[in-house]
Design a protein around this motif. Structure first.
Motif, PDB file in Angstrom:
ATOM      1  N   PRO A   1      14.205  61.509  28.631  1.00 11.80           N
ATOM      2  CA  PRO A   1      14.132  62.350  27.430  1.00 11.80           C
ATOM      3  C   PRO A   1      15.408  63.164  27.194  1.00 11.80           C
ATOM      4  O   PRO A   1      15.885  63.279  26.061  1.00 11.80           O
ATOM      5  N   LEU A   2      15.969  63.724  28.270  1.00 11.43           N
ATOM      6  CA  LEU A   2      17.194  64.506  28.125  1.00 11.43           C
ATOM      7  C   LEU A   2      18.373  63.603  27.768  1.00 11.43           C
ATOM      8  O   LEU A   2      19.217  63.964  26.944  1.00 11.43           O
ATOM      9  N   THR A   3      18.427  62.418  28.361  1.00 12.48           N
ATOM     10  CA  THR A   3      19.475  61.461  28.000  1.00 12.48           C
ATOM     11  C   THR A   3      19.407  61.151  26.518  1.00 12.48           C
ATOM     12  O   THR A   3      20.432  61.069  25.831  1.00 12.48           O
ATOM     13  N   ALA A   4      18.202  61.002  25.998  1.00 16.55           N
ATOM     14  CA  ALA A   4      18.029  60.696  24.576  1.00 16.55           C
ATOM     15  C   ALA A   4      18.529  61.832  23.689  1.00 16.55           C
ATOM     16  O   ALA A   4      19.144  61.588  22.649  1.00 16.55           O
ATOM     17  N   ILE A   5      18.292  63.069  24.099  1.00  9.79           N
ATOM     18  CA  ILE A   5      18.761  64.216  23.309  1.00  9.79           C
ATOM     19  C   ILE A   5      20.289  64.238  23.267  1.00  9.79           C
ATOM     20  O   ILE A   5      20.890  64.439  22.209  1.00  9.79           O
ATOM     21  N   VAL A   6      20.918  64.020  24.416  1.00  8.05           N
ATOM     22  CA  VAL A   6      22.382  64.020  24.460  1.00  8.05           C
ATOM     23  C   VAL A   6      22.939  62.803  23.711  1.00  8.05           C
ATOM     24  O   VAL A   6      23.909  62.919  22.965  1.00  8.05           O
ATOM     25  N   LEU A   7      22.313  61.647  23.882  1.00 10.12           N
ATOM     26  CA  LEU A   7      22.743  60.458  23.157  1.00 10.12           C
ATOM     27  C   LEU A   7      22.690  60.697  21.657  1.00 10.12           C
ATOM     28  O   LEU A   7      23.624  60.341  20.921  1.00 10.12           O
ATOM     29  N   THR A   8      21.631  61.304  21.178  1.00  4.35           N
ATOM     30  CA  THR A   8      21.513  61.610  19.748  1.00  4.35           C
ATOM     31  C   THR A   8      22.666  62.487  19.290  1.00  4.35           C
ATOM     32  O   THR A   8      23.262  62.247  18.232  1.00  4.35           O
TER      33      THR A   8
ATOM     34  N   ARG B   1      11.444  60.739  22.262  1.00  3.15           N
ATOM     35  CA  ARG B   1      12.890  61.010  22.279  1.00  3.15           C
ATOM     36  C   ARG B   1      13.735  59.761  22.519  1.00  3.15           C
ATOM     37  O   ARG B   1      14.676  59.491  21.766  1.00  3.15           O
ATOM     38  N   PRO B   2      13.448  58.960  23.566  1.00  2.94           N
ATOM     39  CA  PRO B   2      14.275  57.763  23.778  1.00  2.94           C
ATOM     40  C   PRO B   2      14.184  56.773  22.615  1.00  2.94           C
ATOM     41  O   PRO B   2      15.195  56.183  22.214  1.00  2.94           O
TER      42      PRO B   2
END
Length: 196
Positions: free
Chosen positions: A114-121, A180-181
């Motif tokens: 989920p955190l990776t998805a936020i940063v990726l966004t 998120r992802p």
């Protein structure tokens, strides 16, 4: 009271409905964000753990309200670089609640979808302003998310937490591992289809 990560999300919303730099509401929000930068040059997360999520929210929001690279605040590029500098070797991003008590732990922790998805966004939202490191980092984050998807179509949480009362109370919201992802991967695919 006003907080940094919510201000970033509000800027994303304002940008989506046509507000751009120069609008009084946007300029007040940008001045607030500049004044709230932590000594490490980025922002903490009031509602999401922690500096990675808070900074990512702000990067997305600032990108949404700036039509031209030349109008970006001087702290935008360093914030994007800080995110890039904290990518784990596996392509993901992670951070634990330890960073609330010890700022040296900011942006450090096992990768969390989920955190990776936020940063990726955030990196995708900032792609119009990207540097040489950004595209490889995006590709590695996408590969991490694709590689960690469970057979049920969702992702593991890997210990990622929401914030109740930092630094003492946290909780796990399972919806984050579901949406998120998927949202971040859809944005990445949309960018690829547009030739970005």
């Amino acid at each position: 009271p006003p907080v940094e990560d919510i201000t970033g999300r509000v800027l994303s919303g304002l940008g989506a409905v046509g507000y751009k730099s120069g609008a009084p509401e946007v300029e007040r929000a940008l001045a607030f964000l500049e004044a709230q930068r932590a000594p490490n040059g980025v922002w903490w997360g009031r509602w999401l753990v922690n500096y990675l999520a808070g900074t990512a929210s702000i990067v997305s929001g600032v990108a949404a309200v700036h039509a031209k690279r030349e109008t970006l605040p001087p702290w935008f590029a360093p914030a994007v670089q800080w995110l890039l500098d904290h990518q784990n070797d596996d392509g993901g991003f992670g951070e634990t609640p330890l960073s609330y008590a010890d700022a040296s732990q900011a942006g450090r922790g096992p990768s969390m979808p989920p955190l990776t998805a936020i940063v990726l966004t955030a990196l995708l939202d900032a792609r119009a302003y990207e540097n040489a490191q950004q595209r490889p980092a995006v590709e590695r984050a996408v590969a991490y998310l694709l590689g960690t998807q469970d057979p049920d179509g969702f992702w593991p949480n890997n210990g990622w937490l929401q914030v109740m009362l930092p630094p003492d109370q946290f909780y796990e919201y399972l919806g984050e591992r579901m949406c998120r992802p998927l949202e971040a991967l859809a944005l990445a695919r949309q960018g690829d289809a547009a030739g970005a």
